[in-house]
Design an enzyme around this catalytic site. Structure first.
Site, PDB file in Angstrom:
ATOM      1  N   ASP A 181      -5.065 -15.586   3.421  1.00 47.79           N
ATOM      2  CA  ASP A 181      -4.021 -14.883   4.170  1.00 47.79           C
ATOM      3  C   ASP A 181      -2.945 -15.862   4.662  1.00 47.79           C
ATOM      4  OD1 ASP A 181      -2.728 -12.764   5.410  1.00 47.79           O
ATOM      5  OD2 ASP A 181      -3.864 -12.991   7.269  1.00 47.79           O
TER       6      ASP A 181
ATOM      7  N   LYS B  70      -7.710 -17.585  21.228  1.00 44.35           N
ATOM      8  CA  LYS B  70      -7.449 -16.410  20.395  1.00 44.35           C
ATOM      9  C   LYS B  70      -8.387 -15.296  20.840  1.00 44.35           C
ATOM     10  CE  LYS B  70      -7.146 -15.019  15.511  1.00 44.35           C
ATOM     11  NZ  LYS B  70      -7.269 -15.505  14.106  1.00 44.35           N
TER      12      LYS B  70
ATOM     13  N   SER C  42      -2.054  -8.661  14.417  1.00 44.54           N
ATOM     14  CA  SER C  42      -2.679  -7.362  14.175  1.00 44.54           C
ATOM     15  C   SER C  42      -4.079  -7.265  14.750  1.00 44.54           C
ATOM     16  CB  SER C  42      -2.728  -7.081  12.677  1.00 44.54           C
ATOM     17  OG  SER C  42      -3.412  -8.134  12.009  1.00 44.54           O
ATOM     18  N   ILE C  43      -4.786  -8.392  14.789  1.00 44.61           N
ATOM     19  CA  ILE C  43      -6.177  -8.376  15.229  1.00 44.61           C
ATOM     20  C   ILE C  43      -6.342  -8.977  16.613  1.00 44.61           C
ATOM     21  CG2 ILE C  43      -8.465  -9.340  14.728  1.00 44.61           C
ATOM     22  CD1 ILE C  43      -7.873  -9.014  11.795  1.00 44.61           C
ATOM     23  N   ALA C  44      -5.517  -9.980  16.927  1.00 45.77           N
ATOM     24  CA  ALA C  44      -5.708 -10.698  18.186  1.00 45.77           C
ATOM     25  C   ALA C  44      -4.376 -11.224  18.694  1.00 45.77           C
ATOM     26  CB  ALA C  44      -6.688 -11.854  17.968  1.00 45.77           C
ATOM     27  N   GLN C  45      -4.418 -11.764  19.906  1.00 48.42           N
ATOM     28  CA  GLN C  45      -3.260 -12.487  20.418  1.00 48.42           C
ATOM     29  C   GLN C  45      -3.721 -13.847  20.918  1.00 48.42           C
ATOM     30  OE1 GLN C  45      -1.974  -9.473  23.246  1.00 48.42           O
ATOM     31  NE2 GLN C  45      -2.340 -10.879  24.974  1.00 48.42           N
TER      32      GLN C  45
END
Length: 973
Positions: free
Chosen positions: A289, A148, A130-133
């Site tokens: 998380d 990342k 959702s935030i990074a790949q």
């Protein structure tokens, strides 16, 4: 992202939420007109189409919604199977971002070109979240790494998504008040933005790795608190780029690969659980998380979990960390008072005094996981129980349906606990998305949804995780500073009170020696000689995890010591002409005369020869909760059938004795049990506030040795159920408040010693206790209030009145404030202050205090009456161990007359009439009597008083290396 895009995004989300809400509302209406056989199909179709809507929206929106979808995909205990099946796609990867965007972010953040940074960079991402790949790469040094890279513009998207999510939650809370998830979303709004700075994540990763002592090479260390996991090293970080060591691993949802590499799935799941227990309880710093994408399993043996992604972490204060540990241990031990104390410490405020439901929720919180095929049954059971709980609340609060719909049982819910709860939930549901199946209605979730979790870490991997066993060592380690605070490290271990005699000084030295050998946690000893106090010592601490001192007014649970108090009440009624020892019980208590009990007399009950020794056995086997129902227990006594002819055989009436006496007391007096206790014993002896039957302190039970004089159901081979069912029962507030006159006494040693000092002197009340006592004896006056009684019905039997059984036996009390008032909201101590946390605070009507001076008993032969000697010898079984309500204590030379009663935990009280001596010992660490035996032997020897055989035996009979049955858990905690 421009304002136009933001507006469209907001409209899209709210429109979809409204569509799904209205769809389910329409299904609820259609269900009323659909046959039961087709209702499940109706709901399955609704779940399928709405799950597709949710998945489509999440993929379109990305941002925070992906993270929410990943969380939902682990929740097979709450969401229908269609949602789990579709949303689990989010656990794998999202569509990747363009390489131009990725390269641009890396070069801008690191200040170098791609060729200057990497010898090789794999364009195909390992995963897109959702935030990074994340991409695999090789540094110029040859080291394998992962890179990342944060999505461009994602920060603004996340913040907007949080606002939208908050609005939706507010709307749901308004439309469906029972589904108020504001505490959870509020904590997310506070914590989620921290994930957007990878410098924070890098520092968090280093911190967790250091805390867990992570090593790349397995060292074989398997100590209780050693965690065997891997965490990648941080190579470099900026706000939007994070470079980490590459670790080759297997995804947790790749079951075929796990099987191929021979991974022990049970070990992996347990180790992950241990890692989080260490983070939460030991470090107070944990990953908030833990979704499936954040774990791998190393391919090399021994296979170890690899922990990833520490963007969302939570730092706990020492206070909260200790409170969480106490909450866990309270749930593990079934201690309601300790649980409520932990809740208060962490800022959780409940609107209702229903501790049993709080315990139920918390026990579910930490319960063992179940395989996926058991998930549906468990959820259904939880939903059924939830419905019952809500009905109890509705009845207690007298709420109508509309009021109940908007009722919230929590006044305040701390944010720290939201993240903590979310972590445990994710751990429980981490793998359930693959194999778990649950057909629960979407609207079956409750306010405590995130507490009522099942399916667990084990569901997909078909393993069972016992959270209590795994997490206990870590929770205990948090409170290790409070454990074993004996005299060697606590110069105030003996409470600061005057030394009354040389024998007391020697006794204190003995107590120090015993405590240094870990045989004493907390203790009180009080003794009278010739009507004067010669010992009044309190020492130790309130509980294993509670270092506050035991004081002279600390209340101890004393188990069967209570029988000696109850027996005294029966004799008081005889002394006052309300009862006759030779009277048939059925004459006083008409309902008692059924089933062949019409020949049982009062003296049969007191002498343990009524034949009803097993009358209450079924309660402990079938439904132990009935023990706290006074009326039902009396009814069971009335329905019971004697096993032996009255007066022929003496068997210890371990449970039935109390209710037999209690029923006689109430029917003969026309008053409640507690009222007679006050009138006969508490007020005349001026021991207000220090002797109760049915007041909060908790207790635990231990096993006992085989004793032939005990009834068959009290032998070790039959007692297993007692041992497993009674401890949690006696730890509930309802049980502590209950009138269980055989076993639920809560008192101080000085109150008990004063009672036996009076009995030793034929009922003469001893002089006032020393004014030097701190606090003074009887300085906690309370005014009992009892429900009004109907006038007794007159009957012609020995000139006394007969009355109907009172309908209630739960008096309330007003505590008079003292200098020792409650300070720290910890209701788990068993001191005077703990009473105020568990009893009614309603104001009472003043009633005149009754002062009986001089004598408690007027019968000049009352000692013979207690013992069943002289004129009363024909009322007892010849050679029996019991007199009339009291245990006869004999000495080797037979030179003294002693009687009293001991309790299972080691507490005791008795008096020696010949030597005008009385002593009481109360303990909060269960023993077979070894400690008590040593205390009694020392005191008696110093005073040249014969030591009763019982205590000589206890002082030499040892069970285990320390001479006592150390349960590892104090009675008071």
């Amino acid at each position: 992202m421009g304002w136009g895009s933001i507006y469209k995004r907001r409209v899209r989300v709210f429109t979809m939420a409204l569509v799904i809400y209205l769809d389910y509302k329409s299904v609820q209406q259609r269900e009323k007109w659909t046959s039961k056989s087709k209702q499940s199909v109706l709901w399955e179709k609704a779940h399928e189409r709405n799950a597709k809507r949710v998945l489509s929206l999440i993929i379109e929106m990305e941002g925070l919604w992906v993270k929410l979808g990943q969380y939902m995909s682990t929740r097979a205990d709450v969401l229908p199977a269609a949602y789990i099946r579709l949303l689990k796609q989010l656990q794998d990867s999202l569509p990747p971002r363009p390489l131009e965007e990725v390269y641009g972010t890396i070069q801008k953040e690191l200040g170098k070109s791609m060729d200057e940074l990497f010898a090789n960079f794999v364009n195909e991402p390992l995963a897109t979240a959702s935030i990074a790949q994340v991409h695999r790469a090789t540094l110029l040094s040859g080291q394998e790494v992962v890179v990342k890279v944060q999505h461009d513009g994602v920060k603004r998207v996340i913040l907007e998504d949080l606002r939208n999510a908050k609005s939706i939650v507010d709307w749901i809370a308004w439309a469906e008040p029972q589904y108020n998830f504001n505490p959870m979303i509020d904590e997310w709004c506070k914590e989620a933005p921290k994930e957007l700075d990878f410098n924070h994540e890098a520092e968090n990763t280093r911190t967790v790795a250091k805390n867990l002592g992570c090593r790349n090479q397995y060292d074989g260390n398997r100590s209780a608190n050693r965690v065997d996991v891997l965490i990648p090293d941080v190579i470099q970080s900026t706000e939007k780029v994070l470079v980490l060591e590459y670790m080759d691993g297997i995804r947790l949802n790749d079951l075929q690969a796990l099987e191929y590499f021979g991974v022990d799935k049970q070990k992996i799941v347990e180790e992950i659980t241990r890692a989080y227990a260490h983070q939460i309880y030991v470090d107070g710093f944990f990953n908030g998380d833990p979704h499936p994408g954040n774990f791998l399993v190393s391919k090399e043996a021994p296979h170890r979990p690899i922990l990833l992604d520490f963007g969302l972490t939570k730092k706990l204060s020492n206070t909260i960390k200790q409170a969480l540990a106490k909450m866990f241990l309270a749930a593990a031990e079934g201690d309601h008072v300790a649980l409520l104390s932990a809740f208060a410490e962490m800022g959780l405020k409940l609107r209702l005094d229903i501790p049993e439901q709080a315990m139920e929720v918390t026990t579910i919180f930490f319960r063992s996981t179940t395989p996926a095929n058991e998930s549906y049954k468990t959820v259904k059971s939880l939903n059924d129980q939830r419905a019952k709980n809500m009905k109890v609340i509705q009845e207690k609060m007298k709420l109508d349906q509309n009021e109940m719909k908007r009722f919230n049982p929590v006044d305040a819910f701390p944010g720290d606990i939201v993240i903590f709860g979310r972590v445990l939930n994710l751990l429980r549901g981490l793998f359930v998305s693959l194999l778990g199946h649950c057909n629960a209605n979407l609207f079956s979730a409750t306010y405590f949804t995130y507490l009522n979790m099942d399916a667990g870490l084990s569901s997909t991997m078909n393993v069972k995780i016992v959270y209590m066993d795994i997490m206990r060592p870590f929770a205990e380690s948090v409170l290790s500073g409070y454990i074993n605070r004996g005299p060697s490290v606590n110069d105030r271990w003996i409470f600061d009170s005057p030394v009354n005699s040389d024998v007391e000084a020697k006794l204190r030295q003995l107590l120090i020696e015993l405590a240094n050998n870990d045989k004493i946690l907390g203790i009180q000893v009080c003794a009278y000689k010739d009507g004067e106090v010669i010992i009044d010592t309190a020492a130790g601490v309130l509980g294993k995890y509670d270092p506050r001192p035991v004081k002279p007014d600390t209340l101890f649970p004393v188990f069967s010591v209570t029988k000696g108090i109850t027996a005294g009440m029966v004799h008081w009624l005889v002394d006052n002409g309300k009862l006759n020892l030779q009277e048939n019980v059925a004459n006083v208590w008409p309902a008692f005369g059924s089933n062949g009990k019409d020949a049982i007399k009062v003296h049969h009950v007191l002498n343990h020869v009524s034949g009803l020794h097993n009358a209450m056995a079924d309660i402990t086997r079938e439904n132990p909760l009935l023990m706290i129902d006074w009326d039902e227990c009396l009814n069971q006594i009335s329905r019971s059938v004697p096993e032996t002819e009255p007066g022929k055989q003496q068997f210890y009436h371990y449970l039935s004795f109390g209710w037999l006496c209690g029923g006689i007391i109430e029917h003969a007096s026309g008053k409640k049990f507690q009222e007679i206790l006050e009138e006969a014993i508490v007020r005349p002896l001026h021991i207000e506030g220090e002797l109760y039957v049915g007041i909060p302190p908790g207790n635990k039970l231990s096993a006992i040795t085989s004793r032939p004089e005990l009834p068959s159901t009290f032998q070790p081979q039959q007692i297993a159920q007692l041992i497993t069912t009674l401890p949690p029962l006696f730890n509930t507030l309802n049980a502590r408040r209950a009138i269980i006159p055989a076993a639920n006494g809560h008192l101080t040693a000085r109150a008990l010693a004063r009672y036996y000092a009076a009995l030793a002197d034929g009922g003469r009340i001893p002089p006032p206790h020393s004014s030097a006592s701190k606090p003074p004896l009887g300085s906690h006056p309370h005014i009992p209030k009892f429900s009004s009684e109907k006038p007794p019905k007159k009957r012609s039997c020995m000139g006394r009145g007969d009355v109907a059984l009172p309908t209630s036996n739960a008096p309330t009390y007003e505590k008079v404030p003292t200098h020792d008032s409650f300070q720290d909201n910890e209701s788990q101590d068993i001191s005077r202050d703990s009473i105020s946390s568990s009893i009614s605070n309603s104001r009472m009507d003043s009633t005149p205090r009754i002062n009986i001076t001089g004598q408690v008993f007027r019968n000049p032969k009352i000692i013979d009456e207690f013992l069943g000697k002289g004129d009363y010898e024909n009322l007892t079984l010849p050679g029996g161990a019991f007199g009339l309500g009291f245990k006869r204590f004999s000495s080797k030379d037979g030179s003294s007359i002693a009687f009293g009663h001991s309790g299972m935990g080691g507490s005791t009280g008795f008096c020696d009439v010949t030597n005008r001596f009385a002593i009481a010992v109360t303990l909060n660490k269960m023993s077979f009597g070894g400690v008590t035996g040593k205390v009694v032997q020392l005191v008696c020897s110093e005073l040249n008083i014969p030591v009763p055989d019982d205590f000589l035996r206890f002082s030499v009979e040892q069970r285990g290396p320390d001479g006592q049955l150390n349960m590892g858990r104090p009675i008071i905690n």
